[in-house]
Design a protein around this motif. Structure first.
Motif, PDB file in Angstrom:
ATOM      1  N   GLY A 287      47.955 -15.975  13.726  1.00  0.00           N
ATOM      2  CA  GLY A 287      46.774 -16.783  14.022  1.00  0.00           C
ATOM      3  C   GLY A 287      45.525 -15.950  14.224  1.00  0.00           C
ATOM      4  N   HIS A 305      42.835 -18.365  16.051  1.00  0.00           N
ATOM      5  CA  HIS A 305      42.964 -19.746  15.578  1.00  0.00           C
ATOM      6  C   HIS A 305      43.971 -20.526  16.420  1.00  0.00           C
ATOM      7  CE1 HIS A 305      40.839 -18.935  11.681  1.00  0.00           C
ATOM      8  NE2 HIS A 305      41.264 -17.708  11.939  1.00  0.00           N
ATOM      9  N   ASN A 307      45.049 -23.708  15.366  1.00  0.00           N
ATOM     10  CA  ASN A 307      45.831 -24.495  14.399  1.00  0.00           C
ATOM     11  C   ASN A 307      46.039 -25.944  14.831  1.00  0.00           C
ATOM     12  OD1 ASN A 307      47.199 -24.560  11.835  1.00  0.00           O
ATOM     13  ND2 ASN A 307      49.145 -24.681  12.925  1.00  0.00           N
ATOM     14  N   TYR A 317      47.189 -21.134   9.479  1.00  0.00           N
ATOM     15  CA  TYR A 317      47.549 -20.093  10.440  1.00  0.00           C
ATOM     16  C   TYR A 317      48.630 -20.605  11.390  1.00  0.00           C
ATOM     17  CZ  TYR A 317      43.094 -17.901   9.134  1.00  0.00           C
ATOM     18  OH  TYR A 317      42.058 -17.327   8.444  1.00  0.00           O
ATOM     19  N   LYS A 319      49.615 -20.768  15.253  1.00  0.00           N
ATOM     20  CA  LYS A 319      48.781 -20.845  16.446  1.00  0.00           C
ATOM     21  C   LYS A 319      48.760 -19.506  17.188  1.00  0.00           C
ATOM     22  CE  LYS A 319      48.536 -23.611  20.707  1.00  0.00           C
ATOM     23  NZ  LYS A 319      49.203 -24.739  21.404  1.00  0.00           N
ATOM     24  N   CYS A 320      47.576 -19.048  17.579  1.00  0.00           N
ATOM     25  CA  CYS A 320      47.432 -17.834  18.383  1.00  0.00           C
ATOM     26  C   CYS A 320      47.425 -18.228  19.859  1.00  0.00           C
ATOM     27  CB  CYS A 320      46.144 -17.099  18.026  1.00  0.00           C
ATOM     28  SG  CYS A 320      45.886 -15.581  18.979  1.00  0.00           S
ATOM     29  N   THR A 399      38.600 -22.455  16.962  1.00  0.00           N
ATOM     30  CA  THR A 399      38.679 -21.001  16.810  1.00  0.00           C
ATOM     31  C   THR A 399      37.853 -20.338  17.903  1.00  0.00           C
ATOM     32  OG1 THR A 399      36.740 -20.804  15.357  1.00  0.00           O
ATOM     33  CG2 THR A 399      38.879 -21.162  14.291  1.00  0.00           C
TER      34      THR A 399
END
Length: 405
Positions: A287, A305, A307, A317, A319-320, A399
């Motif tokens: 992400g 990101h 997501n 992406y 998920k971060c 983001t």
């Protein structure tokens, strides 16, 4: 509002029954419990002739309150993804006549093989008596990682009371109920999953030790990222070689488009071109995007990101899972920041909460994702020192861009 996106069948494609391998406690066909939603979409895209009509359903106003659901109406089943982790937690076959399932070498379900109570019991073997839901008039039979729900006609409800059911279940007139729903779920926690409130008990299986999926990424504003599973530190000013050494080969590399916001900088008098020398390393599975300066080849920005469905980048992406603390914690060690009682900004934090933590930042810029045909509409970008937030209409963060002011 519950949103639904549909991929329509191409003209001339025939709708036919398909056969999928049933794996109790694990999955069905190419779909495995615990898989990220991006992997499910990848499987769908690899077999467009089979999964040619796909509905994606989510709650756009509060995307963390309800499952993200991928539904296949032609085949009578859907996939339920946990809205926070975006991993597959439950598979439900809600129209058993539309889907033929193969268990071992035998078939059940579909238009030709009725999934009756007697047939299920003969195929899967003996099990403990199930649970009768008087309110719904449904009797659920459980196996490890698998359950079958059977509607009980009102004249036979007394047959199912007080746990006195003889298996396999047959009614006094010699008939046997036909299953109306099949649930496939992870059984490692010992929970029984079925219809109604029992559906909520399903959860994605535990991640394997050392998995970097959804690992916490701690942000030290203006300084660096810290990846908590692999213990990597990626500071501003690091080189591409440094990043390759710590994070491995990027999923993609592309040149940056000219920043449309640069027109607001009176000090920047350079002529405008479509591309500039800066370039991104894309780590879709983390992400994360990393922007390098085209002249110095040093990191100048990070993009994280979330997501969320309803954003133009959804499914591009993983998920971060970032954690950001207030600006007054910048300068201490990560351990000091983590041990402090400060409120953190995470992918679950809404914009109003961000303002409570960081204070107001004034007016927002409008971002249209570069296309008037974007079906999700524009987003708003708010800037602070060292950080900018792209915020969706529902107030959730799409983001986060990190830079050095």
């Amino acid at each position: 509002m519950l949103q639904q996106r549909t991929r329509r069948r191409c003209e001339g494609t025939a709708m036919g029954a398909i056969i999928l391998d049933l794996r109790p406690g694990l999955g069905i066909g190419p779909f495995s419990l615990g898989m990220p939603i991006s992997e499910a979409f990848a499987q769908i895209e690899q077999q467009p002739n089979i999964y040619d009509v796909v509905h994606v359903k989510y709650y756009d106003e509060e995307p963390l309150k309800m499952d993200i659901v991928i539904s296949f109406p032609d085949h009578g089943f859907h996939l339920r993804f946990d809205p926070w982790s975006q991993r597959l937690r439950l598979i439900e076959i809600y129209d058993v006549k539309r889907l033929q399932m193969r268990y071992s070498t035998s078939l059940i379900g579909g238009p030709a093989t009725l999934a009756t109570f007697v047939a299920v019991y003969a195929l899967f073997g003996p099990t403990y008596p199930g649970v009768y839901d008087r309110e719904r008039g449904v009797y659920t039979l459980f196996y490890p990682g698998l359950s079958f729900a059977f509607p009980i006609p009102s004249q036979y409800t007394e047959c199912c009371h007080n746990g006195g059911v003889e298996l396999p279940l047959e009614f006094p007139d010699g008939t046997t109920p036909v299953t109306c729903r099949v649930s496939i779920y992870d059984s490692s926690s010992g929970k029984k999953v079925g219809v109604g409130s029992l559906m909520d008990k399903a959860s994605a299986p535990p991640l394997p030790p050392g998995s970097i999926y959804m690992e916490e990424v701690h942000v030290k504003l203006g300084e660096e990222l810290y990846f908590t599973v692999g213990t990597q530190h990626i500071p501003f000013g690091a080189s591409p070689q440094d990043v390759w050494t710590e994070l491995g080969r990027p999923c993609g590399i592309h040149q940056k488009q000219v920043d449309q916001m640069v027109i607001h900088s009176a000090s920047d008098l350079r002529p405008r071109t479509t591309l500039c020398g800066d370039y991104f390393y894309n780590y879709f599975t983390r992400g994360l995007d990393i922007l390098f300066d085209g002249q110095t080849h040093k990191i100048k920005k990070f993009v994280l990101h979330t997501n969320y469905p309803g954003h133009a980048d959804f499914n591009s992406y993983i998920k971060c899972n970032f954690v950001i603390y207030g600006s007054d914690s910048v300068g201490g060690s990560f351990q000091e920041v983590h041990n402090s009682k400060q409120r953190a900004i995470t992918p679950s934090t809404k914009w109003e909460q961000v303002k409570e933590i960081l204070g107001d930042c004034g007016r927002a810029a409008i971002q249209t994702q570069g296309s008037a045909s974007n079906p999700f509409g524009s987003t708003l970008v708010y800037g602070y020192q060292n950080i900018a937030f792209e915020v969706m209409k529902n107030g959730y963060i799409a983001t986060i861009t990190l830079f050095q002011s």
